[in-house]
Design an enzyme around this catalytic site. Sequence first.
Site, PDB file in Angstrom:
ATOM      1  N   HIS A  66       0.865  -1.196   0.000  1.00 19.45           N
ATOM      2  CA  HIS A  66       0.000   0.000   0.000  1.00 19.45           C
ATOM      3  C   HIS A  66       0.894   1.236   0.000  1.00 19.45           C
ATOM      4  O   HIS A  66       1.738   1.415   0.879  1.00 19.45           O
ATOM      5  CB  HIS A  66      -0.928  -0.004   1.222  1.00 19.45           C
ATOM      6  CG  HIS A  66      -1.958  -1.094   1.161  1.00 19.45           C
ATOM      7  ND1 HIS A  66      -2.277  -1.889   2.237  1.00 19.45           N
ATOM      8  CD2 HIS A  66      -2.715  -1.535   0.126  1.00 19.45           C
ATOM      9  CE1 HIS A  66      -3.195  -2.775   1.883  1.00 19.45           C
ATOM     10  NE2 HIS A  66      -3.486  -2.579   0.601  1.00 19.45           N
ATOM     11  N   GLU A  69       1.940   3.661   2.997  1.00 23.08           N
ATOM     12  CA  GLU A  69       2.534   3.090   4.213  1.00 23.08           C
ATOM     13  C   GLU A  69       4.059   3.115   4.099  1.00 23.08           C
ATOM     14  O   GLU A  69       4.717   2.083   3.956  1.00 23.08           O
ATOM     15  CB  GLU A  69       1.960   1.691   4.433  1.00 23.08           C
ATOM     16  CG  GLU A  69       0.442   1.722   4.595  1.00 23.08           C
ATOM     17  CD  GLU A  69      -0.267   0.376   4.442  1.00 23.08           C
ATOM     18  OE1 GLU A  69      -1.509   0.350   4.415  1.00 23.08           O
ATOM     19  OE2 GLU A  69       0.416  -0.667   4.355  1.00 23.08           O
ATOM     20  N   ARG A 124      -3.318   4.772  -1.830  1.00 24.15           N
ATOM     21  CA  ARG A 124      -3.156   3.406  -1.278  1.00 24.15           C
ATOM     22  C   ARG A 124      -2.965   2.365  -2.379  1.00 24.15           C
ATOM     23  O   ARG A 124      -2.150   1.438  -2.241  1.00 24.15           O
ATOM     24  CB  ARG A 124      -4.415   3.083  -0.475  1.00 24.15           C
ATOM     25  CG  ARG A 124      -4.605   1.626  -0.069  1.00 24.15           C
ATOM     26  CD  ARG A 124      -5.952   1.434   0.592  1.00 24.15           C
ATOM     27  NE  ARG A 124      -6.319   0.052   0.777  1.00 24.15           N
ATOM     28  CZ  ARG A 124      -6.037  -0.667   1.884  1.00 24.15           C
ATOM     29  NH1 ARG A 124      -5.361  -0.126   2.874  1.00 24.15           N
ATOM     30  NH2 ARG A 124      -6.433  -1.925   1.988  1.00 24.15           N
ATOM     31  N   HIS A 194       3.078  -3.884   6.453  1.00 20.21           N
ATOM     32  CA  HIS A 194       2.047  -2.851   6.287  1.00 20.21           C
ATOM     33  C   HIS A 194       2.091  -1.902   7.480  1.00 20.21           C
ATOM     34  O   HIS A 194       2.903  -2.055   8.392  1.00 20.21           O
ATOM     35  CB  HIS A 194       0.660  -3.491   6.232  1.00 20.21           C
ATOM     36  CG  HIS A 194       0.426  -4.338   5.012  1.00 20.21           C
ATOM     37  ND1 HIS A 194      -0.306  -3.917   3.936  1.00 20.21           N
ATOM     38  CD2 HIS A 194       0.869  -5.584   4.691  1.00 20.21           C
ATOM     39  CE1 HIS A 194      -0.333  -4.872   3.016  1.00 20.21           C
ATOM     40  NE2 HIS A 194       0.370  -5.891   3.444  1.00 20.21           N
ATOM     41  N   GLU A 268       1.533  -5.140  10.816  1.00 21.61           N
ATOM     42  CA  GLU A 268       1.002  -3.775  10.788  1.00 21.61           C
ATOM     43  C   GLU A 268       1.879  -2.974  11.754  1.00 21.61           C
ATOM     44  O   GLU A 268       1.747  -3.090  12.971  1.00 21.61           O
ATOM     45  CB  GLU A 268      -0.472  -3.765  11.259  1.00 21.61           C
ATOM     46  CG  GLU A 268      -1.438  -4.383  10.282  1.00 21.61           C
ATOM     47  CD  GLU A 268      -1.792  -3.448   9.146  1.00 21.61           C
ATOM     48  OE1 GLU A 268      -1.472  -2.243   9.253  1.00 21.61           O
ATOM     49  OE2 GLU A 268      -2.349  -3.920   8.141  1.00 21.61           O
TER      50      GLU A 268
END
Lengths: 306, 99
Positions: A66, A69, A124, A194, A268
Amino acid sequence: AESQYDYEVYHSLEEIQKWMFEMNRTQPDLVALFSIGKSYEGRPLYVLQLGKGNQKKAVWIDCGVHAREWIGPAFCQWFVKEAINSYQYDSAMTKLLNQLSFYIMPVFNVDGYHYSWNTDRFWRKTRSKIRKFHCRGVDANRNWKVKWCDEGASSHPCDDTYCGPFPESEPEVKAVAKFLRKNKKRIKAYISIHAYAQMLLYPYSYKYAMIPNFNCVESAASSAVKALYSAYGVRYRYGPASTTLYVSSGSSIDWAYKNGIPYAFAFELRDTGYFGFLLPESLIKPTCTETTRAVKAIASGLLKKC
Amino acid sequence: FLYNNRYVGDQVLRIIPTNEQEVQALKGILGLMKVDFWQPNSASLIHQNRSVDVHVKNHDIRGMHERLTDEKIQYQVLISNLQKEIEKQTGHRFSRKRR
């Protein structure tokens, strides 16, 4: 040159590509650079192979699926730098590089990342053009051929979670899927980086069921978040993506797992929303340091029996 | 300015719907306004007692505050001026380059 490269700032796509060439040139014993294809807008999809020769077991790490990020590509660069600098000084890393190959893809979504540097910081998706629609881009983490375009994905091209016109419609997704399929006997762990939420997720994303090797994966995730916590005391939640974050279909970790890679994780990274996608450059070092410990823990686990 | 100053006055709000009624009301509000979902990635993934982080354009800020207040949905401002935060994040290098 590589020694002046600043790993504690965010870099544009051009700078990262130059850095990859420099690593390839200056570290011939540990690094090999190759391309696995072209993006929608024709940019090369570079992968660095890291390690001492072609080992039978391998780990895949991709960053920048993405575009917004940015901490993802920063981590991939940091990990390569750390691995090279600590080879022969850190016994754990030396063992990993002698017994495993790491395939590192610093920027998966090259077109989107370039766009996020030059036009829309919060972009994104990819930058593919969908006929008949003015909106662009597909969510590269909804485009994999696993329960494609089901719950948690959108079939509308303007949505941020648009699954695409068909599975693997995105050249970037198709190229990585092709490489992973071709090397699936060697690749024992798939890791996708991510942000943000401070979580370590594993399959399934698309359903609430438990994976067959749950105990081994859960134990690997547990040791990874412990290693992460040992750096600066930052807590990461971990568990199946469907219950820990939310249900989403067509994700890369579900595809990797269903295609035979026994350990599939999505990190994440920091933070939990205070800065969100605008994580300051001052936090690159702690975030990447703690995540490197977690990835080393996962990789070390592959060398043991579970 | 970076990105032609397009984020000046934009805000990132953290909204926490505490019951199903507020979830529906929030989905209604966010369906009317074009917002950029930061967490989760779409309105369909909004659940009660889970935070929703959205980037709101400056021209929608006032209306958003009013609607959330009307619906008594609790929220906080995570980033009060997105452009300023972006300039802080990497702007120093750009300004040095420009110099």
